[in-house]
Design an enzyme around this catalytic site. Sequence first.
Site, mmCIF file in Angstrom:
data_model
loop_
_atom_site.group_PDB
_atom_site.id
_atom_site.type_symbol
_atom_site.label_atom_id
_atom_site.label_comp_id
_atom_site.label_asym_id
_atom_site.label_seq_id
_atom_site.Cartn_x
_atom_site.Cartn_y
_atom_site.Cartn_z
ATOM 1 C CG ASP A 16 -0.310 0.114 2.533
ATOM 2 O OD1 ASP A 16 0.940 0.174 2.601
ATOM 3 O OD2 ASP A 16 -1.035 0.157 3.547
ATOM 4 C CG HIS A 17 -0.585 4.777 1.666
ATOM 5 N ND1 HIS A 17 -1.587 3.839 1.841
ATOM 6 C CD2 HIS A 17 -0.516 5.474 2.824
ATOM 7 C CE1 HIS A 17 -2.104 3.985 3.057
ATOM 8 N NE2 HIS A 17 -1.464 4.972 3.673
ATOM 9 C CB CYS A 73 0.871 -2.633 4.794
ATOM 10 S SG CYS A 73 0.669 -3.703 6.228
ATOM 11 N N GLY A 74 2.258 -0.529 6.299
ATOM 12 C CA GLY A 74 2.885 0.282 7.342
ATOM 13 C C GLY A 74 3.455 -0.548 8.477
ATOM 14 C CB THR A 75 1.939 -2.271 11.268
ATOM 15 O OG1 THR A 75 0.750 -2.781 10.636
ATOM 16 C CG2 THR A 75 1.652 -0.913 11.883
ATOM 17 N N GLY A 76 2.767 -4.016 8.630
ATOM 18 C CA GLY A 76 2.797 -5.418 8.206
ATOM 19 C C GLY A 76 1.586 -6.183 8.708
ATOM 20 N N GLY A 78 -1.799 -5.460 8.543
ATOM 21 C CA GLY A 78 -2.919 -5.573 7.601
ATOM 22 C C GLY A 78 -2.646 -6.592 6.512
ATOM 23 C CG HIS A 106 11.008 -24.195 12.680
ATOM 24 N ND1 HIS A 106 10.951 -24.111 14.056
ATOM 25 C CD2 HIS A 106 12.272 -24.583 12.383
ATOM 26 C CE1 HIS A 106 12.122 -24.422 14.569
ATOM 27 N NE2 HIS A 106 12.951 -24.702 13.577
ATOM 28 C CG HIS A 142 9.417 -28.238 11.228
ATOM 29 N ND1 HIS A 142 8.939 -27.647 12.381
ATOM 30 C CD2 HIS A 142 10.757 -28.337 11.382
ATOM 31 C CE1 HIS A 142 9.951 -27.395 13.188
ATOM 32 N NE2 HIS A 142 11.065 -27.810 12.616
ATOM 33 N NE ARG A 145 5.328 -29.662 15.584
ATOM 34 C CZ ARG A 145 6.512 -29.665 16.178
ATOM 35 N NH1 ARG A 145 7.447 -28.812 15.804
ATOM 36 N NH2 ARG A 145 6.769 -30.514 17.151
#
Length: 154
Positions: A16-17, A73-76, A78, A106, A142, A145
């Site tokens: 995104d932006h 994205c900004g925080t990751g 979303g 893993h 792994h 799982r």
Amino acid sequence: MSENKEASQVIAVGSDHAGFAVKEAVKKRLQERGWRVEDYTQVEAGAGDYPQVGRPVAEAVARGDFPRAVLVCGTGLGMSYVSNRVPGVRAALCFNCEFARLSREHNDSNILVIPGRVAIPDPPLAILDAWLDTPFSQDERHVRRIYQIDHPEE
Ligand code: RB5
């Protein structure tokens, strides 16, 4: 994974932006490493809504159009929410190289999510390199799982 193997592969990216600048750096690094890059970023649309980019990328990975993708994205957060709703996707939000390595080793993560607008311990391109360079361990526990993620009824 060797540079030669990467040369024959295509990878999707999108942002995104708020993730745009980091996405551009990621794209350049991928191209330097020999990947063909398909960019889903909707610059012309303002690119404000991460689901509009993250969902089609995740669906393309789930269909097998791309073995892997990178979303920013900004925080990751979303991008993680939206892509992990698509069955078959294992999107890993990584703040450092250890997370990136372990998400491959893993969890066989098939989407790397990097924050674009918050401070994180390791540089985004070091995280990208660690993620690209680490194979899935193939260890039976792994594999089991990961199977359980997509088969909750069993
Ligand atoms: C955009 O302002 C921001 O909310 C978005 O990039 C992302 O961080 C959401 O999770």
